[in-house]
Design an enzyme around this catalytic site. Structure first.
Site, PDB file in Angstrom:
ATOM      1  N   GLU A 179      71.659  52.123 162.873  1.00 38.62           N
ATOM      2  CA  GLU A 179      71.721  50.849 163.643  1.00 38.62           C
ATOM      3  C   GLU A 179      73.149  50.818 164.605  1.00 38.62           C
ATOM      4  O   GLU A 179      73.083  49.878 165.220  1.00 38.62           O
ATOM      5  CB  GLU A 179      71.869  49.600 162.219  1.00 38.62           C
ATOM      6  CG  GLU A 179      73.334  49.537 161.605  1.00 38.62           C
ATOM      7  CD  GLU A 179      73.523  50.791 160.347  1.00 38.62           C
ATOM      8  OE1 GLU A 179      72.367  51.681 160.259  1.00 38.62           O
ATOM      9  OE2 GLU A 179      74.400  50.924 159.767  1.00 38.62           O
TER      10      GLU A 179
ATOM     11  N   ASP B 185      74.503  55.463 169.017  1.00 36.03           N
ATOM     12  CA  ASP B 185      75.181  56.911 168.789  1.00 36.03           C
ATOM     13  C   ASP B 185      76.057  57.041 167.699  1.00 36.03           C
ATOM     14  O   ASP B 185      77.019  58.104 167.740  1.00 36.03           O
ATOM     15  CB  ASP B 185      75.894  56.990 170.108  1.00 36.03           C
ATOM     16  CG  ASP B 185      75.043  57.041 171.631  1.00 36.03           C
ATOM     17  OD1 ASP B 185      73.948  57.516 171.401  1.00 36.03           O
ATOM     18  OD2 ASP B 185      75.684  56.335 172.482  1.00 36.03           O
TER      19      ASP B 185
ATOM     20  N   ILE C 100      68.181  50.161 173.013  1.00 37.02           N
ATOM     21  CA  ILE C 100      68.552  50.063 171.840  1.00 37.02           C
ATOM     22  C   ILE C 100      67.780  49.399 170.536  1.00 37.02           C
ATOM     23  O   ILE C 100      67.158  48.542 170.975  1.00 37.02           O
ATOM     24  CB  ILE C 100      70.174  49.498 171.933  1.00 37.02           C
ATOM     25  CG1 ILE C 100      71.135  50.370 172.538  1.00 37.02           C
ATOM     26  CG2 ILE C 100      70.499  49.299 170.345  1.00 37.02           C
ATOM     27  CD1 ILE C 100      72.437  49.818 172.768  1.00 37.02           C
TER      28      ILE C 100
ATOM     29  N   ALA D 255      72.969  72.636 177.677  1.00 37.27           N
ATOM     30  CA  ALA D 255      73.267  72.201 176.409  1.00 37.27           C
ATOM     31  C   ALA D 255      71.937  71.384 176.121  1.00 37.27           C
ATOM     32  O   ALA D 255      71.324  71.956 175.010  1.00 37.27           O
ATOM     33  CB  ALA D 255      74.395  71.192 176.244  1.00 37.27           C
ATOM     34  N   GLU D 256      71.443  70.413 176.698  1.00 37.93           N
ATOM     35  CA  GLU D 256      70.577  69.455 176.075  1.00 37.93           C
ATOM     36  C   GLU D 256      69.150  70.170 175.769  1.00 37.93           C
ATOM     37  O   GLU D 256      68.454  70.066 174.920  1.00 37.93           O
ATOM     38  CB  GLU D 256      70.315  68.367 177.231  1.00 37.93           C
ATOM     39  CG  GLU D 256      71.568  67.121 177.332  1.00 37.93           C
ATOM     40  CD  GLU D 256      71.234  66.161 178.154  1.00 37.93           C
ATOM     41  OE1 GLU D 256      70.156  65.535 177.740  1.00 37.93           O
ATOM     42  OE2 GLU D 256      71.934  65.980 179.013  1.00 37.93           O
TER      43      GLU D 256
ATOM     44  N   ASN E 215      63.800  66.265 179.225  1.00 35.09           N
ATOM     45  CA  ASN E 215      64.036  66.849 177.669  1.00 35.09           C
ATOM     46  C   ASN E 215      62.612  66.719 177.192  1.00 35.09           C
ATOM     47  O   ASN E 215      62.582  67.732 176.331  1.00 35.09           O
ATOM     48  CB  ASN E 215      65.058  65.898 176.968  1.00 35.09           C
ATOM     49  CG  ASN E 215      66.359  66.283 177.334  1.00 35.09           C
ATOM     50  OD1 ASN E 215      66.990  67.248 176.742  1.00 35.09           O
ATOM     51  ND2 ASN E 215      67.019  65.504 178.132  1.00 35.09           N
TER      52      ASN E 215
ATOM     53  N   HIS F 282      72.186  62.791 173.129  1.00 36.19           N
ATOM     54  CA  HIS F 282      73.375  62.295 174.016  1.00 36.19           C
ATOM     55  C   HIS F 282      74.151  63.068 174.766  1.00 36.19           C
ATOM     56  O   HIS F 282      74.403  64.021 174.376  1.00 36.19           O
ATOM     57  CB  HIS F 282      74.010  61.354 173.123  1.00 36.19           C
ATOM     58  CG  HIS F 282      74.955  60.485 173.938  1.00 36.19           C
ATOM     59  ND1 HIS F 282      74.678  59.157 174.446  1.00 36.19           N
ATOM     60  CD2 HIS F 282      76.473  60.669 174.150  1.00 36.19           C
ATOM     61  CE1 HIS F 282      75.796  58.743 175.207  1.00 36.19           C
ATOM     62  NE2 HIS F 282      76.804  59.604 175.073  1.00 36.19           N
TER      63      HIS F 282
END
Ligand code: GAR
Length: 201
Positions: free
Chosen positions: A150, A153, A95, A182-183, A16, A112
């Site tokens: 926070e 996703d 995260i 897609a990405e 990506n 995602h």
């Protein structure tokens, strides 16, 4: 022309990131400029991709820094030093806390590999997302670009693109199709759109 200063956070292969680098070369991204790549994994091939493209590449070790707070402080230092306007999580497998995300409200976006709200949240990353999609038997999956808050996703959706699931798909085959169809398309488009909004403010 003034451009938004972009940092891309990565952990792995960096396809990506490569799509973003290529989109900047081809002019798909013209309102922003990737000026910094940060990896939390020293061996990430994404770091090599950044170096090859002449982009400053930095490794920040969570293990060495020992705590989430110290890790995020190091990220903040690097982002502030480079006057970053937009943070792009492109396969970044860590995260971020509310303390971090609220500091950059609507300035962090993530790609995602599913159609959120399916197959997302804690524990759904990389191949695991496609394993879960195949296990469920969905016939359509895809990718989502969203703002990061926070909730893992859980931020506002910016772009989505659907991709067909085919008979005989393995998680790796499906992952590749989702990336290609897609990405690598919606992430550069979203980065251009948000960069344009930032410089137009
Ligand atoms: C991509 O499929 C990306 O969507 C996913 O990890 C892969 C990274 O590949 N991200 C997540 O699962 C985040 N929860 P890349 O390093 O080749 O871009």
């Amino acid at each position: 022309m003034l451009k938004a200063r972009i940092a891309v956070l990565v952990s792995g292969g960096g396809t990506n990131l490569q799509a973003l680098i290529d989109a900047e070369s081809s002019g798909v991204i013209h309102s922003g400029e990737i000026v910094l790549v940060i990896s939390n994994n020293q061996n990430a091939y994404a770091l090599t991709r950044a170096e090859k493209a002449g982009i400053r590449a930095q490794y920040i070790s969570k293990k060495e820094l020992k705590s989430q707070e110290a890790f995020e402080n190091a990220l903040i230092d690097a982002l502030d030093q480079n006057k970053i306007d937009l943070i792009v999580l492109a396969g970044f497998m860590s995260i971020l806390s509310e303390r971090f995300t609220s500091r950059y409200d609507h300035r962090i976006i993530n790609i995602h590999p599913s159609l959120i709200p399916s197959f997302c949240g804690q524990g759904y990353y990389g191949l695991k997302v496609h394993e879960a999609a195949l296990k469920k038997g969905v016939k359509v999956t895809g990718a989502t670009v969203h703002f990061v808050n926070e909730i893992p996703d859980g931020g506002e959706i910016i772009a989505q693109k659907a991709v067909e699931v085919l008979d005989g798909d393995t998680p790796a085959i499906l992952q590749r199709r989702v990336m290609e169809q897609a990405e690598w398309i919606i992430l550069p488009q979203a980065v251009e759109m948000i960069s344009y909004e930032i410089i137009s403010r």
